[in-house]
Design an enzyme around this catalytic site. Structure first.
Site, mmCIF file in Angstrom:
data_model
loop_
_atom_site.group_PDB
_atom_site.id
_atom_site.type_symbol
_atom_site.label_atom_id
_atom_site.label_comp_id
_atom_site.label_asym_id
_atom_site.label_seq_id
_atom_site.Cartn_x
_atom_site.Cartn_y
_atom_site.Cartn_z
ATOM 1 N N ASP A 65 42.649 58.650 38.755
ATOM 2 C CA ASP A 65 41.661 58.870 37.704
ATOM 3 C C ASP A 65 40.303 58.303 38.132
ATOM 4 O OD1 ASP A 65 41.786 56.128 37.287
ATOM 5 O OD2 ASP A 65 42.693 56.254 35.296
ATOM 6 N N THR A 67 38.798 55.642 37.755
ATOM 7 C CA THR A 67 38.656 54.230 38.124
ATOM 8 C C THR A 67 38.772 53.996 39.629
ATOM 9 O OG1 THR A 67 41.017 53.746 37.788
ATOM 10 C CG2 THR A 67 39.550 53.462 35.892
ATOM 11 N N ARG A 68 39.115 55.001 40.403
ATOM 12 C CA ARG A 68 39.234 54.851 41.860
ATOM 13 C C ARG A 68 38.225 55.771 42.553
ATOM 14 N NH1 ARG A 68 42.272 51.942 39.438
ATOM 15 N NH2 ARG A 68 44.284 51.145 40.115
ATOM 16 N N HIS A 99 46.105 54.711 31.149
ATOM 17 C CA HIS A 99 44.678 54.767 30.847
ATOM 18 C C HIS A 99 44.379 55.965 29.947
ATOM 19 C CE1 HIS A 99 43.947 52.712 35.025
ATOM 20 N NE2 HIS A 99 44.657 51.966 34.195
ATOM 21 N N HIS A 166 45.806 45.745 46.154
ATOM 22 C CA HIS A 166 46.157 45.804 44.735
ATOM 23 C C HIS A 166 46.720 44.462 44.316
ATOM 24 C CE1 HIS A 166 48.203 46.787 40.967
ATOM 25 N NE2 HIS A 166 47.296 47.730 40.861
ATOM 26 N N GLN A 288 39.834 46.335 34.092
ATOM 27 C CA GLN A 288 39.856 46.515 35.543
ATOM 28 C C GLN A 288 39.240 45.322 36.275
ATOM 29 O OE1 GLN A 288 41.443 48.729 37.120
ATOM 30 N NE2 GLN A 288 41.764 50.431 35.722
ATOM 31 N N LYS A 291 41.132 42.396 38.047
ATOM 32 C CA LYS A 291 41.579 42.474 39.443
ATOM 33 C C LYS A 291 40.700 41.616 40.356
ATOM 34 C CE LYS A 291 43.454 47.116 38.840
ATOM 35 N NZ LYS A 291 43.329 48.553 39.149
#
Length: 414
Positions: A65, A67-68, A99, A166, A288, A291
């Site tokens: 999606d 977000t990357r 999400h 990650h 997010q 992270k």
């Protein structure tokens, strides 16, 4: 010293005292590919995509999606050119996990007008839709497995992704496009439980004996991709590597490549780390940004400070995440409740748990927009409106490390 931190689309310039900054930690240089489209095309041919597609009637291509920062247009243009299928028989499925759905503007940004107008279906996964999630078995960790029917029923299964560190699964990409990307909420919540997350190896850059990685790999094996095409990016988000082929073997080659680029070492712990949420699109929400917080604290002394810069144009995140943070005064007590038998999982509770891990022994200060600071102060972190204000909270003799790229780097003490 002037350092530009990844922040929104434009970055945030920070002025820092040279005598305090002991380390600036970045990705090791990797040469970008001179002709990435040609290299992707060649990698797809070497991985025998045309042969895999021969005789197939339908295809499902799972992508990340918004977000990357995956160069989806670049990769999908080459993938679609090699599929001998009618466009209407191809589904591009956006791996939203839990999400929200993608907006039309985000689809245009990810895919471009040409792909959207090509006739292929472009759909969002919905983890809560019982019509598009099917139970297919039980995982080795006794998790119920629900996966998207569009993925399960496709004759040809492909994933397109990005390999980067990650904070709980070791690395992104590969199997993560399937699990949690197109899994049902019940499966995702069970996987994101303390049973897996509280393990010492559930962290950045660790795959061996990491139960989070092992479990989602086992789940993806119930309906694996026939072929993956994952890439790696440099600090300017140019393609540095293409890892195309078997869903495990090609991906593992990619993780080994990232490990060589993303593991700067320092000789001892520092008093504070200044980092970022990774910039747009990752720092769109505090959800997010966690992270980057989790990625920085391993190099900070107990009782030290993580300062993280993040624009967060959409605020804290989902209503569930925000409500959970604001409703519980003691995150460690909440994590203890989550670990108790009979606990009913809360949506997005895993990100609360990871934030609790970071806040357990460290102070967290978020540098953000004025409009966001007040709501963040209700979320177990301090929030300020400038880097100068954050630095004023530190001792005048504090030793500092700086990570401009935030969660894309795996810092460690040698």
């Amino acid at each position: 010293m002037t350092v530009t931190l990844d922040y929104g689309r434009d970055g945030l310039v920070a002025e820092l005292a040279d005598r305090l900054v002991h380390h600036v930690l970045s990705l090791a240089p990797a040469p970008p590919l001179r002709a990435p489209a040609l290299a992707i095309h060649a990698a797809l041919l070497e991985a025998e995509l045309p042969r895999l597609a021969a005789g197939k009637r339908t295809a499902c291509i799972v992508i990340c999606d918004i977000t990357r920062p995956v160069p989806n247009r670049l990769i999908l243009t080459e993938v679609l050119a090699l599929l001998s299928l009618p466009p209407e028989n191809i589904c591009i499925l956006i791996a939203t996990g839990t999400h929200r759905a993608s907006t039309e503007a985000e689809k245009r940004e990810m895919l471009g007008e040409a792909i959207l107008a090509s006739g292929v279906q472009v759909l969002d996964h919905d983890c809560d839709d019982p019509r598009t999630n099917r139970f297919i078995g039980t995982s080795p960790g006794n998790l119920p497995i629900y996966l998207d029917t569009r993925w399960l029923d496709a004759d040809l299964k492909l994933t397109v992704g990005l390999i980067e560190p990650h904070f709980m699964a070791g690395y992104s990409g590969g199997r993560k496009l399937v699990m949690p990307g197109v899994a049902g909420r019940e499966t995702i919540q069970a996987w994101h439980s303390p049973q897996f997350l509280e393990h010492d190896n559930a962290r950045n850059g660790v795959l061996d004996a990491n139960p989070v990685h092992e479990e989602n790999t086992a789940i993806a094996a119930f309906a694996p991709a026939d072929l993956i095409c994952d890439v790696t990016l440099d600090e300017q988000r140019r393609v540095t590597g293409i890892f195309c082929g078997h869903w495990i073997h090609a991906w593992r080659r990619g993780t080994e490549f990232v490990a060589q680029q993303a593991r700067p070492l320092i000789p001892e712990l520092v008093d504070a780390c200044i980092t970022s949420g990774g910039g747009y699109p990752l720092d769109t929400t505090f959800y997010q940004v966690v992270k980057g917080i989790v990625g920085a604290y391993p190099i900070v002394k107990p009782g030290g400070t993580v300062i993280i810069a993040a624009q967060m144009q959409e605020g804290v995140g989902s209503p569930h995440f925000k409500e959970t943070l604001e409703a519980h005064a003691d995150l460690d007590a909440l994590v203890a409740q989550m670990s108790a038998p009979g606990w009913t999982p809360l949506p997005d509770q895993w990100q609360v748990e990871m934030l609790a891990r970071a806040c357990r022994h460290h102070k967290v200060i978020v540098v953000t927009e004025t409009s966001r600071a007040a709501e963040l102060r209700r979320c177990h972190v301090d929030a300020v409106e400038s880097m100068q204000e954050a630095l004023a909270r530190l001792s005048t003799t504090a030793t500092i490390a700086v990570i401009p790229k935030g969660p894309y780097v795996i810092p460690a003490v040698n």
